[in-house]
Write a protein that holds these residues in place. Structure first.
Motif, PDB file in Angstrom:
ATOM      1  N   SER A 169       0.842  -1.199   0.000  1.00 34.49           N
ATOM      2  CA  SER A 169       0.000   0.000   0.000  1.00 34.49           C
ATOM      3  C   SER A 169       0.879   1.251   0.000  1.00 34.49           C
TER       4      SER A 169
ATOM      5  N   ALA B 129      -5.577   3.091 -11.038  1.00 32.81           N
ATOM      6  CA  ALA B 129      -5.460   4.129 -10.009  1.00 32.81           C
ATOM      7  C   ALA B 129      -4.041   4.686  -9.961  1.00 32.81           C
TER       8      ALA B 129
ATOM      9  N   GLY C  74      -3.747   7.431  -3.195  1.00 31.24           N
ATOM     10  CA  GLY C  74      -4.587   7.050  -2.072  1.00 31.24           C
ATOM     11  C   GLY C  74      -5.534   5.922  -2.426  1.00 31.24           C
ATOM     12  N   ARG C  75      -6.172   6.042  -3.597  1.00 29.93           N
ATOM     13  CA  ARG C  75      -7.086   5.002  -4.043  1.00 29.93           C
ATOM     14  C   ARG C  75      -6.335   3.706  -4.324  1.00 29.93           C
ATOM     15  N   ALA C  76      -5.174   3.802  -4.948  1.00 29.87           N
ATOM     16  CA  ALA C  76      -4.379   2.608  -5.259  1.00 29.87           C
ATOM     17  C   ALA C  76      -3.996   1.873  -3.982  1.00 29.87           C
TER      18      ALA C  76
ATOM     19  N   ASP D 228      -3.548   8.499  -8.621  1.00 27.53           N
ATOM     20  CA  ASP D 228      -4.412   8.501  -7.446  1.00 27.53           C
ATOM     21  C   ASP D 228      -3.832   7.509  -6.442  1.00 27.53           C
TER      22      ASP D 228
ATOM     23  N   GLU E   7      -5.597   1.879  -1.096  1.00 27.18           N
ATOM     24  CA  GLU E   7      -6.788   1.236  -0.534  1.00 27.18           C
ATOM     25  C   GLU E   7      -7.119  -0.057  -1.281  1.00 27.18           C
ATOM     26  N   LEU E   8      -7.022  -0.004  -2.602  1.00 27.97           N
ATOM     27  CA  LEU E   8      -7.350  -1.177  -3.402  1.00 27.97           C
ATOM     28  C   LEU E   8      -6.367  -2.324  -3.151  1.00 27.97           C
TER      29      LEU E   8
END
Length: 248
Positions: A105, A199, A206-208, A204, A210-211
């Motif tokens: 992450s 992402a 932050g989104r990456a 992005d 999280e995923l």
């Protein structure tokens, strides 16, 4: 700083500066002790540690095999050390899962859109789309995650992920036996991989991140090994891997 760390740092600098190459010999104990301002006994102990780590090979006597020779870069040695711990089960399962989530992450959040490793990741996704073989898919999958980590440009994180690649592949294979429908899971993994890469390419982070976290932790739960990767009650699992399960 412990002496072997000091020697390791010195070797890294010598390699980066071009003053030392793989296959080159380290100076003698006395010379190194003077340069690093430590005792010869400390240098000798440091060399023993670095030899155990696989950084150097110490030869005795005289001739072409004498002296201490650099046989691997420090980053490679880090990978060897982690692989040794993984293979001998010295690392708790939950700790490894949590560490992987942290590493990946973090890397996903900091990956640069122009990193060459992202091109490799895209190619690996194409190859995953064209295979139905479980082992081949998981091997490509593990390489995909290593490539994503490399895109952050941190050599230590890359070395750690590369060292865990075999564990990711092997234990993900074991976990597939717990899945009710591998084909359905595989299809979902493909979609999640593409969402993660999209992402990252969209900058992005932050989104990456999280995923990626959901992707790793999810399969841990889907394989029936608990929804909490912090639980230490499943010693048979080393690396949980995959997509988030359906439902709570």
């Amino acid at each position: 700083m412990r002496t072997h760390e000091l020697v390791l740092q010195w070797i890294e600098k010598q390699l980066s500066d071009g003053d030392l190459v793989l296959g080159g010999r380290l100076p003698g104990e006395r010379t190194m002790a003077e340069q690093l301002q430590v005792s010869r006994t400390s240098v000798r102990e440091a060399v023993r540690i670095l030899e155990a780590m696989g950084v150097v090979r110490a030869g005795v006597g005289s001739g072409k095999d004498a002296g201490t020779i650099v046989i691997a870069e420090p980053g490679s040695a880090l990978g060897s050390t982690l692989r040794l711990h993984v293979a001998t089960r010295h690392l708790p399962v939950a700790d490894i899962v949590e560490t992987r989530v942290l590493l990946e992450s973090w890397a996903a959040a900091r990956a640069t859109v122009d990193a060459p490793a992202l091109g490799e990741a895209a190619e690996l996704l194409e190859r995953m789309d064209s295979t139905q073989d479980v082992e081949t898919f998981l091997a490509l999958d593990a390489r995909f995650h290593v490539a994503l980590a490399e895109a952050a440009g941190n050599a230590v994180v890359s070395a750690m992920m590369a060292s865990l690649r075999g564990a990711i592949e092997n234990y993900a294979g074991e976990l597939t036996e717990n899945l009710p429908d591998w084909n359905a899971t595989c299809a979902r993994l493909r979609g999640e991989h593409r969402a993660i890469l999209a992402a990252v390419n969209s900058n992005d982070g932050g989104r990456a991140a999280e995923l990626v976290a959901a992707h790793i932790q999810g399969f841990y739960a889907e394989a029936g090994l608990g929804s909490d990767p912090g639980s230490k009650s499943n010693p048979g699992l080393l690396m949980a891997h995959g997509g988030p399960p359906k439902g709570p």
